[in-house]
Design a protein around this motif. Structure first.
Motif, PDB file in Angstrom:
ATOM      1  N   LEU A 162       0.804  -1.225   0.000  1.00  0.00           N
ATOM      2  CA  LEU A 162       0.000   0.000   0.000  1.00  0.00           C
ATOM      3  C   LEU A 162       0.840   1.279   0.000  1.00  0.00           C
ATOM      4  O   LEU A 162       0.599   2.193  -0.775  1.00  0.00           O
ATOM      5  N   LEU A 163       1.847   1.326   0.868  1.00  0.00           N
ATOM      6  CA  LEU A 163       2.571   2.589   1.045  1.00  0.00           C
ATOM      7  C   LEU A 163       3.712   2.819   0.052  1.00  0.00           C
ATOM      8  O   LEU A 163       3.954   3.954  -0.354  1.00  0.00           O
ATOM      9  N   ARG A 165       6.007   3.249  -3.318  1.00  0.00           N
ATOM     10  CA  ARG A 165       5.677   3.879  -4.594  1.00  0.00           C
ATOM     11  C   ARG A 165       5.271   2.861  -5.661  1.00  0.00           C
ATOM     12  O   ARG A 165       4.423   3.125  -6.498  1.00  0.00           O
ATOM     13  N   SER A 208      -3.167   1.807  -7.817  1.00  0.00           N
ATOM     14  CA  SER A 208      -4.322   2.627  -7.449  1.00  0.00           C
ATOM     15  C   SER A 208      -4.641   3.586  -8.585  1.00  0.00           C
ATOM     16  O   SER A 208      -3.786   3.908  -9.406  1.00  0.00           O
ATOM     17  N   ASN A 209      -5.883   4.019  -8.648  1.00  0.00           N
ATOM     18  CA  ASN A 209      -6.263   4.958  -9.704  1.00  0.00           C
ATOM     19  C   ASN A 209      -7.511   5.726  -9.311  1.00  0.00           C
ATOM     20  O   ASN A 209      -8.165   5.417  -8.330  1.00  0.00           O
ATOM     21  N   SER A 210      -7.811   6.750 -10.112  1.00  0.00           N
ATOM     22  CA  SER A 210      -8.987   7.567  -9.834  1.00  0.00           C
ATOM     23  C   SER A 210      -9.502   8.172 -11.122  1.00  0.00           C
ATOM     24  O   SER A 210      -8.729   8.425 -12.043  1.00  0.00           O
ATOM     25  N   GLY A 220      -2.333   5.819 -10.181  1.00  0.00           N
ATOM     26  CA  GLY A 220      -1.458   6.190  -9.082  1.00  0.00           C
ATOM     27  C   GLY A 220      -2.057   7.308  -8.254  1.00  0.00           C
ATOM     28  O   GLY A 220      -1.821   8.476  -8.525  1.00  0.00           O
ATOM     29  N   VAL A 221      -2.847   6.953  -7.244  1.00  0.00           N
ATOM     30  CA  VAL A 221      -3.369   7.993  -6.362  1.00  0.00           C
ATOM     31  C   VAL A 221      -2.794   7.747  -4.964  1.00  0.00           C
ATOM     32  O   VAL A 221      -1.627   8.045  -4.733  1.00  0.00           O
ATOM     33  N   HIS A 222      -3.567   7.133  -4.069  1.00  0.00           N
ATOM     34  CA  HIS A 222      -3.017   6.978  -2.726  1.00  0.00           C
ATOM     35  C   HIS A 222      -2.087   5.773  -2.583  1.00  0.00           C
ATOM     36  O   HIS A 222      -1.098   5.816  -1.886  1.00  0.00           O
ATOM     37  N   GLY A 223      -2.419   4.709  -3.251  1.00  0.00           N
ATOM     38  CA  GLY A 223      -1.585   3.516  -3.191  1.00  0.00           C
ATOM     39  C   GLY A 223      -0.477   3.608  -4.228  1.00  0.00           C
ATOM     40  O   GLY A 223      -0.167   4.682  -4.745  1.00  0.00           O
ATOM     41  N   PRO A 224       0.159   2.445  -4.560  1.00  0.00           N
ATOM     42  CA  PRO A 224       1.255   2.438  -5.535  1.00  0.00           C
ATOM     43  C   PRO A 224       0.849   3.036  -6.884  1.00  0.00           C
ATOM     44  O   PRO A 224      -0.308   2.936  -7.287  1.00  0.00           O
ATOM     45  N   VAL A 225       1.834   3.638  -7.566  1.00  0.00           N
ATOM     46  CA  VAL A 225       1.551   4.237  -8.865  1.00  0.00           C
ATOM     47  C   VAL A 225       1.873   3.273 -10.016  1.00  0.00           C
ATOM     48  O   VAL A 225       1.458   3.498 -11.135  1.00  0.00           O
TER      49      VAL A 225
END
Ligand code: SF4
Lengths: 233, 474
Positions: A162-163, A165, A208-210, A220-225
């Motif tokens: 999660l944390l 990059r 992650s995405n949005s 790539g938002v809060h989690g890995p990009v």
């Protein structure tokens, strides 16, 4: 632990439903259809790998396939591409079994590898937050959706995937199943047999995405990009 | 109460919506994309109707036995080291959460997208006790910085363009970058990461609680719900009482329906199931876990003909399919639940008085019902609402407002062209000579009051023109 206001609350629901409270004996009915069981029914592990590979494009995830002998090389390439220096991994016997520990040992001048260590407590999170790459072994892999299932435990913190990059999942071919149905059933059966589910179960599908800004997909938002899956035969 | 988002009259809200070109364009392209995604996914499965049937059966069984499953859920959460609080009202729920915040002396609270906390007005309650509340979903964060209500339940900041977002970031957070979405998102990531790490308490909603194991399932793409549940030592989940399934097997089916219907994805990037407090020696996850189960008017719907409205899994497919939403946008509904589902549940949760126009914000074309992954007969519920409004003698006013509302968005030609074709099959069986007569059940009382012209071969537009000319009578 405490449960407050329950009886009055549930009594009211029962009365709205026009009957006595039900506290026992409710069984799930036989559903009239079970389409979830039909998806990729009877496919071999190799066919499931193909499904996974195809879907990785949709989920913006790099797909790689190798065998145990080739794993170190593929891992090395991926780490280089991610400019990975500080790495955090779960504590899992499979790193030894798949020769990954050996690879880390050889690379110890280039790589700083932190293995999740429960005794270090929150320090693990701090390392994960700084890490370039988080690596986990998949526990169950869902071919249809390209999803890595991770049972988080004291040796496999949620932070690892999660944390950092970027994220790498090592996927033993044997962990592939058609879809989420099989993973859910596995957990349901374990629960029914009196085994407790892990306190944290993660189904991770790519980076992650949005789409919250003008409906543009941002990877790539809060989690890995970025994310890479390495399937090991 | 905070389901309602403003005091501006319905007609003005609609006109505001229609005048906002960017919003209209954004809504319409979002609808198009969401719908295409949903339809592609449905076609790929081949047996989408079977999936919908299964979804409906699961929801029906669960709601029929809601007391049983909530009891099981609470036992399991408690057994796994969590606290459970059943809140009859919004005030009770807010008070319980406030007490935790005070006891923990929490300064910073991070939240992951939750409609129900919006519904009960939790943020305001927490600010009252001095906590800083940070929304962590990108869209919600943008709205929070700008103090703007959401306009869509999946992409809440749909009505904002990237220039507006850049200005907001610059004004509120000192942002100096460009208005490219990637750069804006990277800035949000960096800012919110600090909030996640510093937060004392995490607050989440709940997509599906799993009764058999006491697990809370969260569905996101950004990874924010994972941050909110993995990092703070105290986590509070607030769930609407109907958001529950019997076992992991049903959770899986509903999650598949949700992600496909909502965004056309097989699964979202993150599906997380959190069970109670973290175990000994575990580092991530909460040390202290609280589950707040909220009624806030929902039980009034149980046992009524509207019960299936509680089957909703908040996917927004009905909203994306709705031709009226497309033209008036989310804010016009004056409810945090917009679109067809909002028009159905808002009057149920808060009464007809303030929301009696909502059931008229529909062409009854049934596109919503067809889109719904759990087969809620939304347009039938809307018809039934209209009937009740007539029965309650609220009809004259309601009808007047309806005329104004329809007239307002009726001045836009494209909506009529699309409506006429869709409405016909929905009302087909009950029309005679182009008039809806003696409709079965729901339609009856309405048609008793006045024959309601059915949109025939003629377009909706000419139908309304005609209707207006005749002073609303036939
Ligand atoms: S009513 Fe149906 S389509 Fe609309 S949000 Fe709820 S589940 Fe989705």
């Amino acid at each position: 632990m405490s449960i407050q206001n329950r009886e009055a609350f549930l009594d009211k629901l029962a009365s709205r439903l026009g009957r006595e409270r039900r506290t026992a004996g409710v069984e799930r009915p036989q559903w009239s259809v079970t389409p979830q069981d039909e998806v990729f029914k009877g496919m071999s592990q190799d066919e499931l790998v193909e499904v996974l590979e195809k879907h990785c494009k949709v989920i913006h995830t790099d797909f790689k396939r190798t065998d145990r002998d080739g794993l170190a090389k593929v891992l090395n390439e991926t780490l280089e591409a991610y400019e990975g220096k500080l790495i955090i991994t779960s504590k899992d016997a499979r790193y030894q079994e798949y020769g990954v520990n050996e690879f880390f040992e050889e690379q110890k001048d280039q790589l700083d590898v932190h293995v999740w260590e429960a005794a270090l407590g929150k320090e693990n999170q701090k390392i994960a937050e700084r890490a370039d790459v988080g690596i986990v072994f998949s526990d169950i892999t869902l071919a249809e959706s390209g999803t890595v299932t991770s049972f988080n435990t004291k040796d496999n913190g949620r932070s690892i995937s999660l944390l950092p990059r970027t994220f790498i999942a090592i996927i033993p071919k044997s962990t592939l199943v058609p879809r989420m149905t099989q993973a859910a059933r596995h957990i349901h059966q374990a629960q029914a047999n009196g085994e407790d589910v892990p306190s944290y179960v993660s189904f991770i599908t790519g980076p992650s995405n949005s789409a919250d800004i003008e409906m543009n997909l941002i990877v790539g938002v809060h989690g890995p990009v970025k994310a890479t899956y390495i399937v090991v035969d | 109460m905070s389901i309602k988002i403003g005091e501006v009259p319905y007609k003005e809200r609609i006109q505001k919506g229609i005048k906002d070109d960017f919003m209209r364009q954004a809504v319409s392209s979002a609808q198009g994309r969401f719908r295409t995604g949903r339809i592609t996914q449905a076609e790929e499965l081949g047996n989408w109707e079977d999936w919908r049937d299964l979804g409906e059966e699961i929801r029906t069984h669960t709601l029929e036995n809601l007391d049983y499953y909530l009891q099981q859920l609470s036992e399991q959460v408690s057994r796994r080291g969590g606290h459970v609080f059943f809140a009859e009202t919004a005030e009770e729920a807010n008070q319980y959460v406030k007490d935790i915040i005070l006891k923990k002396q929490a300064k910073k609270v991070v939240k992951a997208k939750s409609m129900v906390t919006e519904e009960i007005g939790l943020n305001k309650a927490l600010e009252e006790v001095g906590a800083e509340v940070v929304e962590s979903d990108l869209g919600e964060w943008i709205l929070q910085l700008d103090e703007d209500p959401p306009s869509h339940i999946v992409t809440p900041a749909l009505h904002k363009n990237k220039q507006q977002i850049r200005e907001t970031f610059a004004k509120k957070k000192g942002y100096t970058g460009s208005d490219t979405p990637e750069e804006l998102a990277a800035f949000a990531r960096e800012q919110l990461r600090q909030d996640f790490l510093a937060a004392d308490v995490g607050v989440t909603g709940c997509n599906f609680a799993i009764a058999e194991s006491g697990s809370i399932t969260l569905v996101t793409n950004e990874g924010n719900a994972e941050m909110v549940t993995a990092l703070p030592d105290t986590v509070i989940t607030v769930m609407g009482m109907e958001r529950i399934v019997p076992t992991w097997e049903e959770m899986e089916v509903l999650v598949s329906l949700l992600t496909r219907a909502a965004v056309g994805q097989k699964l979202t990037s993150y599906i997380t199931a959190l069970t109670g407090a973290r175990l000994d020696e575990e580092v991530d996850g909460p040390e202290e876990f609280h589950l707040v189960v909220v009624d806030n008017g929902r039980s009034k719907i149980l046992g009524t003909e509207f019960q299936s409205a509680l089957h909703c899994i908040r996917c927004a497919a009905c909203i994306n399919a709705c031709p009226v939403y497309r033209h008036i946008g989310g804010h016009a509904y004056n409810s945090i639940y917009p679109g067809p589902i909002g028009a159905v549940i808002t009057p149920l949760l808060e009464g007809y008085e303030d929301h009696k126009e909502l059931p008229y914000a529909s062409t009854l074309c049934a596109a919503c019902t067809e889109a719904c992954p759990v087969k809620i007969p939304l347009h039938e519920h809307l018809i039934r609402h209209r009937q009740i409004i007539v029965e309650k003698n609220m009809a004259p006013t309601a009808e007047k407002l309806m005329m104004k509302g329809f007239a307002a968005w009726g001045s836009n030609p494209s909506i009529y062209n699309m409506s006429a074709k869709m409405a016909k099959p929905a009302l087909g069986p009950w029309t005679k000579d182009g008039m809806i007569e003696n409709g079965p059940g729901p339609l009856k009382a309405w048609t008793d009051v006045r024959d309601f012209y059915a949109p025939q071969g003629q377009s909706f537009r000419s139908w309304f023109k005609q209707r207006q000319k005749d002073g609303g009578s036939k």
